[in-house]
Design a protein around this motif. Sequence first.
Motif, PDB file in Angstrom:
ATOM      1  N   PHE A  52       0.844  -1.204   0.000  1.00 32.04           N
ATOM      2  CA  PHE A  52       0.000   0.000   0.000  1.00 32.04           C
ATOM      3  C   PHE A  52       0.876   1.251   0.000  1.00 32.04           C
ATOM      4  N   LEU A  53       1.876   1.274   0.900  1.00 33.90           N
ATOM      5  CA  LEU A  53       2.760   2.430   0.990  1.00 33.90           C
ATOM      6  C   LEU A  53       3.573   2.625  -0.288  1.00 33.90           C
ATOM      7  N   VAL A  54       4.085   1.523  -0.838  1.00 37.99           N
ATOM      8  CA  VAL A  54       4.836   1.603  -2.095  1.00 37.99           C
ATOM      9  C   VAL A  54       3.933   2.172  -3.194  1.00 37.99           C
ATOM     10  N   SER A  55       2.723   1.682  -3.277  1.00 37.79           N
ATOM     11  CA  SER A  55       1.775   2.129  -4.291  1.00 37.79           C
ATOM     12  C   SER A  55       1.491   3.626  -4.160  1.00 37.79           C
ATOM     13  N   LYS A  56       1.258   4.077  -2.956  1.00 38.27           N
ATOM     14  CA  LYS A  56       0.979   5.494  -2.728  1.00 38.27           C
ATOM     15  C   LYS A  56       2.194   6.352  -3.056  1.00 38.27           C
ATOM     16  N   ALA A  57       3.382   5.879  -2.672  1.00 34.70           N
ATOM     17  CA  ALA A  57       4.613   6.617  -2.987  1.00 34.70           C
ATOM     18  C   ALA A  57       4.807   6.705  -4.496  1.00 34.70           C
ATOM     19  N   LEU A  62       5.747   8.465 -10.177  1.00 36.51           N
ATOM     20  CA  LEU A  62       5.780   8.018 -11.573  1.00 36.51           C
ATOM     21  C   LEU A  62       5.094   9.011 -12.503  1.00 36.51           C
ATOM     22  N   LYS A  63       5.516   8.994 -13.748  1.00 36.15           N
ATOM     23  CA  LYS A  63       4.906   9.851 -14.759  1.00 36.15           C
ATOM     24  C   LYS A  63       3.522   9.316 -15.120  1.00 36.15           C
ATOM     25  N   GLU A  64       2.721  10.192 -15.652  1.00 37.77           N
ATOM     26  CA  GLU A  64       1.322   9.888 -15.978  1.00 37.77           C
ATOM     27  C   GLU A  64       1.151   8.642 -16.843  1.00 37.77           C
ATOM     28  N   ASN A  65       2.016   8.429 -17.833  1.00 40.00           N
ATOM     29  CA  ASN A  65       1.838   7.313 -18.759  1.00 40.00           C
ATOM     30  C   ASN A  65       2.127   5.943 -18.144  1.00 40.00           C
ATOM     31  N   ARG A  68      -0.908   3.724 -14.688  1.00 45.04           N
ATOM     32  CA  ARG A  68      -1.876   2.621 -14.711  1.00 45.04           C
ATOM     33  C   ARG A  68      -1.240   1.293 -14.303  1.00 45.04           C
ATOM     34  N   TYR A  69       0.086   1.238 -14.257  1.00 47.85           N
ATOM     35  CA  TYR A  69       0.801   0.026 -13.854  1.00 47.85           C
ATOM     36  C   TYR A  69       1.283   0.082 -12.402  1.00 47.85           C
ATOM     37  N   ILE A  70       0.847   1.086 -11.669  1.00 42.92           N
ATOM     38  CA  ILE A  70       1.326   1.266 -10.295  1.00 42.92           C
ATOM     39  C   ILE A  70       1.082   0.026  -9.448  1.00 42.92           C
ATOM     40  N   GLY A  71      -0.099  -0.560  -9.532  1.00 41.25           N
ATOM     41  CA  GLY A  71      -0.416  -1.740  -8.726  1.00 41.25           C
ATOM     42  C   GLY A  71       0.544  -2.885  -8.986  1.00 41.25           C
ATOM     43  N   LEU A  72       0.783  -3.156 -10.254  1.00 36.25           N
ATOM     44  CA  LEU A  72       1.701  -4.230 -10.642  1.00 36.25           C
ATOM     45  C   LEU A  72       3.126  -3.921 -10.185  1.00 36.25           C
TER      46      LEU A  72
END
Length: 126
Positions: A52-57, A62-65, A68-72
């Motif tokens: 969760f923390l990694v995802s939020k960070a 990360l750049k906008e493009n 969408r891969y943040i979860g992975l």
Amino acid sequence: MNKKVLYLSATIAYALLIFLLSSFSGDKTEKLYLFKHSDKIIHLLEYAVLCFLVSKALSFTLKENVRRYIGLIAVVISLLYAITDEFHQSFVPGRYASIDDIFADGIGAVISQIILYIKDVKGDLR
């Protein structure tokens, strides 16, 4: 303090906490287990929080493009950390590396991302 710094700091601090807890010898950690295999639940929760923390960070980094891969990406980072943590534990007296622990860590990471995805799609979880 802006959110990017807050989440990056929290992620690093939490990863260091995991490392510290992994440094305790086996006789100290066994006292934490309430029942057989309760350590797997601890691993699941521990890595759900980390992911969760990694995802939020990452969402502030990360750049906008690639957002969408943040979860992975968060799950992969969390799993890589879990592997290195188990390797670290193999050097601690009374501890050992366990593929089962890595599996529990991965489940926790994935669950956190499923919850975040549902929250993003549905809005408030209440």
